[in-house]
Scaffold this motif. Sequence first.
Motif, PDB file in Angstrom:
ATOM      1  N   ILE A  80       0.849  -1.201   0.000  1.00 27.95           N
ATOM      2  CA  ILE A  80       0.000   0.000   0.000  1.00 27.95           C
ATOM      3  C   ILE A  80       0.877   1.242   0.000  1.00 27.95           C
ATOM      4  N   ARG A  81       0.642   2.106  -0.976  1.00 21.47           N
ATOM      5  CA  ARG A  81       1.265   3.423  -0.902  1.00 21.47           C
ATOM      6  C   ARG A  81       0.465   4.220   0.136  1.00 21.47           C
ATOM      7  N   HIS A  82       1.151   5.002   0.942  1.00 25.30           N
ATOM      8  CA  HIS A  82       0.463   5.773   1.990  1.00 25.30           C
ATOM      9  C   HIS A  82      -0.664   6.627   1.400  1.00 25.30           C
ATOM     10  N   GLY A  83      -1.618   6.989   2.258  1.00 22.46           N
ATOM     11  CA  GLY A  83      -2.696   7.889   1.843  1.00 22.46           C
ATOM     12  C   GLY A  83      -2.148   9.293   1.588  1.00 22.46           C
ATOM     13  N   TRP A  87       1.683  17.331   2.210  1.00 20.05           N
ATOM     14  CA  TRP A  87       2.473  17.894   1.110  1.00 20.05           C
ATOM     15  C   TRP A  87       2.026  17.357  -0.252  1.00 20.05           C
ATOM     16  N   ASN A  88       1.397  16.174  -0.292  1.00 23.11           N
ATOM     17  CA  ASN A  88       0.770  15.739  -1.557  1.00 23.11           C
ATOM     18  C   ASN A  88      -0.326  16.753  -1.884  1.00 23.11           C
ATOM     19  N   GLU A  89      -1.077  17.117  -0.846  1.00 21.45           N
ATOM     20  CA  GLU A  89      -2.188  18.051  -1.028  1.00 21.45           C
ATOM     21  C   GLU A  89      -1.691  19.395  -1.570  1.00 21.45           C
ATOM     22  N   ASN A  91       0.979  19.770  -3.279  1.00 21.05           N
ATOM     23  CA  ASN A  91       1.775  19.487  -4.487  1.00 21.05           C
ATOM     24  C   ASN A  91       3.264  19.832  -4.309  1.00 21.05           C
ATOM     25  N   LEU A  92       3.804  19.489  -3.133  1.00 22.01           N
ATOM     26  CA  LEU A  92       5.227  19.727  -2.865  1.00 22.01           C
ATOM     27  C   LEU A  92       6.018  18.425  -2.959  1.00 22.01           C
ATOM     28  N   PHE A  93       7.251  18.506  -3.459  1.00 22.80           N
ATOM     29  CA  PHE A  93       8.140  17.338  -3.423  1.00 22.80           C
ATOM     30  C   PHE A  93       8.405  17.013  -1.949  1.00 22.80           C
ATOM     31  N   THR A  94       8.194  15.775  -1.580  1.00 27.81           N
ATOM     32  CA  THR A  94       8.269  15.403  -0.167  1.00 27.81           C
ATOM     33  C   THR A  94       9.502  14.564   0.142  1.00 27.81           C
ATOM     34  N   GLY A  95       9.711  13.489  -0.612  1.00 22.74           N
ATOM     35  CA  GLY A  95      10.874  12.631  -0.389  1.00 22.74           C
ATOM     36  C   GLY A  95      10.977  12.146   1.043  1.00 22.74           C
ATOM     37  N   CYS A  96      12.108  12.439   1.698  1.00 21.56           N
ATOM     38  CA  CYS A  96      12.333  11.953   3.064  1.00 21.56           C
ATOM     39  C   CYS A  96      11.861  12.924   4.141  1.00 21.56           C
ATOM     40  N   ASN A 184      11.802   3.930   2.911  1.00 20.45           N
ATOM     41  CA  ASN A 184      11.431   5.354   2.794  1.00 20.45           C
ATOM     42  C   ASN A 184      11.262   5.776   1.339  1.00 20.45           C
ATOM     43  N   GLU A 185      10.584   6.903   1.156  1.00 18.79           N
ATOM     44  CA  GLU A 185      10.473   7.505  -0.170  1.00 18.79           C
ATOM     45  C   GLU A 185      11.880   7.816  -0.684  1.00 18.79           C
ATOM     46  N   ARG A 186      12.047   7.864  -2.006  1.00 20.27           N
ATOM     47  CA  ARG A 186      13.343   8.265  -2.559  1.00 20.27           C
ATOM     48  C   ARG A 186      13.702   9.634  -1.964  1.00 20.27           C
ATOM     49  N   MET A 187      14.990   9.860  -1.743  1.00 18.57           N
ATOM     50  CA  MET A 187      15.428  11.151  -1.222  1.00 18.57           C
ATOM     51  C   MET A 187      15.413  12.127  -2.403  1.00 18.57           C
ATOM     52  N   TYR A 188      14.584  13.159  -2.306  1.00 15.02           N
ATOM     53  CA  TYR A 188      14.365  14.039  -3.454  1.00 15.02           C
ATOM     54  C   TYR A 188      15.365  15.183  -3.548  1.00 15.02           C
ATOM     55  N   GLY A 189      16.397  15.147  -2.693  1.00 15.85           N
ATOM     56  CA  GLY A 189      17.471  16.140  -2.789  1.00 15.85           C
ATOM     57  C   GLY A 189      16.960  17.560  -2.686  1.00 15.85           C
ATOM     58  N   ASN A 195       7.460  23.329  -4.902  1.00 13.90           N
ATOM     59  CA  ASN A 195       6.188  23.026  -5.552  1.00 13.90           C
ATOM     60  C   ASN A 195       6.461  22.359  -6.908  1.00 13.90           C
ATOM     61  N   LYS A 196       5.733  21.269  -7.189  1.00 14.14           N
ATOM     62  CA  LYS A 196       6.017  20.490  -8.408  1.00 14.14           C
ATOM     63  C   LYS A 196       5.715  21.289  -9.678  1.00 14.14           C
ATOM     64  N   GLU A 197       4.626  22.033  -9.647  1.00 15.13           N
ATOM     65  CA  GLU A 197       4.255  22.801 -10.836  1.00 15.13           C
ATOM     66  C   GLU A 197       5.263  23.932 -11.085  1.00 15.13           C
ATOM     67  N   TRP A 211      13.413  13.720 -13.816  1.00 14.93           N
ATOM     68  CA  TRP A 211      13.766  13.583 -12.398  1.00 14.93           C
ATOM     69  C   TRP A 211      12.769  12.695 -11.664  1.00 14.93           C
ATOM     70  N   ARG A 212      11.478  12.860 -12.035  1.00 13.51           N
ATOM     71  CA  ARG A 212      10.443  12.143 -11.288  1.00 13.51           C
ATOM     72  C   ARG A 212      10.249  10.704 -11.745  1.00 13.51           C
ATOM     73  N   ARG A 213      10.407  10.445 -13.039  1.00 18.34           N
ATOM     74  CA  ARG A 213      10.017   9.126 -13.524  1.00 18.34           C
ATOM     75  C   ARG A 213      11.119   8.295 -14.172  1.00 18.34           C
ATOM     76  N   SER A 214      12.248   8.899 -14.522  1.00 17.91           N
ATOM     77  CA  SER A 214      13.255   8.063 -15.173  1.00 17.91           C
ATOM     78  C   SER A 214      13.876   7.125 -14.133  1.00 17.91           C
ATOM     79  N   GLY A 256       5.441   6.007  -3.011  1.00 16.69           N
ATOM     80  CA  GLY A 256       5.358   5.910  -4.468  1.00 16.69           C
ATOM     81  C   GLY A 256       6.599   5.278  -5.075  1.00 16.69           C
ATOM     82  N   ASN A 257       7.775   5.821  -4.735  1.00 17.42           N
ATOM     83  CA  ASN A 257       8.979   5.357  -5.431  1.00 17.42           C
ATOM     84  C   ASN A 257       9.633   4.133  -4.803  1.00 17.42           C
ATOM     85  N   SER A 258       9.569   3.995  -3.466  1.00 15.67           N
ATOM     86  CA  SER A 258      10.135   2.757  -2.904  1.00 15.67           C
ATOM     87  C   SER A 258       9.291   1.564  -3.367  1.00 15.67           C
TER      88      SER A 258
HETATM   89  O1  LIG Z   1       7.934  12.470  -2.530  1.00 16.21           O
HETATM   90  C1  LIG Z   1       7.005  12.956  -3.184  1.00 16.21           C
HETATM   91  O2  LIG Z   1       6.930  14.144  -3.498  1.00 16.21           O
HETATM   92  C2  LIG Z   1       5.871  12.073  -3.648  1.00 16.21           C
HETATM   93  O3  LIG Z   1       5.439  11.289  -2.630  1.00 16.21           O
HETATM   94  C3  LIG Z   1       6.247  11.196  -4.802  1.00 16.21           C
HETATM   95  O4  LIG Z   1       6.673  12.027  -5.739  1.00 16.21           O
HETATM   96  P1  LIG Z   1       6.607  11.704  -7.304  1.00 16.21           P
HETATM   97  O5  LIG Z   1       5.173  11.677  -7.722  1.00 16.21           O
HETATM   98  O6  LIG Z   1       7.370  12.843  -7.905  1.00 16.21           O
HETATM   99  O7  LIG Z   1       7.277  10.398  -7.518  1.00 16.21           O
END
Ligand SMILES: O=C(O)[C@H](O)COP(=O)(O)O
Length: 327
Positions: A80-83, A87-89, A91-96, A184-189, A195-197, A211-214, A256-258
């Motif tokens: 299960i990916r967390h609810g 920060w999803n709400e 739209n911020l990069f969250t990572g660790c 843990n989520e990938r470390m987003y550096g 903000n993603k947008e 960065w997000r999907r490759s 999502g990424n782990s």
């Molecule tokens: O860490 C995050 O910002 C999200 O949980 C996953 O991000 P992603 O959609 O860019 O993989």
Amino acid sequence: MATVVSHQLIGSFASHIPSNSKPSLFPKESMNLPIKFRQNRFKIEATTASQTPVLETLLSPSKTTTPSKKKSNEASLILIRHGESLWNEKNLFTGCVDVPLTEKGVAEAIQAGKRISTIPVDLIFTSSLIRAQMTAMLAMTQHRCKKVPIILHDESEKAQTWSHVFSEETRKQSIPVIAAWQLNERMYGELQGLNKEETAERYGTQQVHEWRRSYHIPPPKGESLEMCAERAVAYFEDNIQPELALGNNVLIAAHGNSLRSIIMYLDKLTSQEVTSLELSTGLPLLYIFKDRKFMRRGSPVGPTEAGVYAYTKRLAQYRQKLDETLN
Ligand SMILES: O=C(O)[C@H](O)COP(=O)(O)O
């Protein structure tokens, strides 16, 4: 590397946490980028004799380390990916960054729990981040087995000793929860908190998509999916797969990424195929592990669904047992 389990306090929940899963938000290894991908990591291998699965020692009242008998030749694995998180709400990069769930995220976790409420769970793995832990705990409030999920602590000897459970009966009514930073989520550096947008406007949609999907390209000073897979899949192979091989049913609540990297391993996806794999928040996915193979069984929709239980006799029997106990 084989699972390392401390046997000093056999019978105590806390003594059974794999020593390489001590919760730490910024573990030394993850700061040492780039991490080289371990050779042959994407092969499914049999449990080695030196591995001591967690649940086996957890439930053993004696001080022996002799492996117990295999329970079954198949096991369920729920991912299960967390609810939704705060920060999803936004739209911020969250990572660790350790951010809790929104109210919607809480509802998603409860809904996920209803969907898996009659699928057996013997052992739970979560990341060390609160959004995954909240999701696992909330989901388990819906499970019809009514067992209590208990987080194991090994941050100090005192934490281990003070969380000891003295009743064998109570232990049987509990489900151990192991928190591991490797999930843990990938470390987003340097994207964490941005903000993603706005980031896409600044650096270009294509760059941000890479960065997000490759698989290979890391975000600035962060982990690529490949680096994330290096630790998440290694943890899965060393600590989770041995439990499944013994017939223990496992729930993993992670990110999502782990989870994308673990699914890549389970489904044998190529680095190209994984780029289009997207996971929704709070959506449970079921796999059956049998004959050393993982079979993807989609997303269970709930206890009324006939399909999931037709997948295996064992799942149907488990559900029937729950029905009989409750009637
Ligand atoms: O860490 C995050 O910002 C999200 O949980 C996953 O991000 P992603 O959609 O860019 O993989």
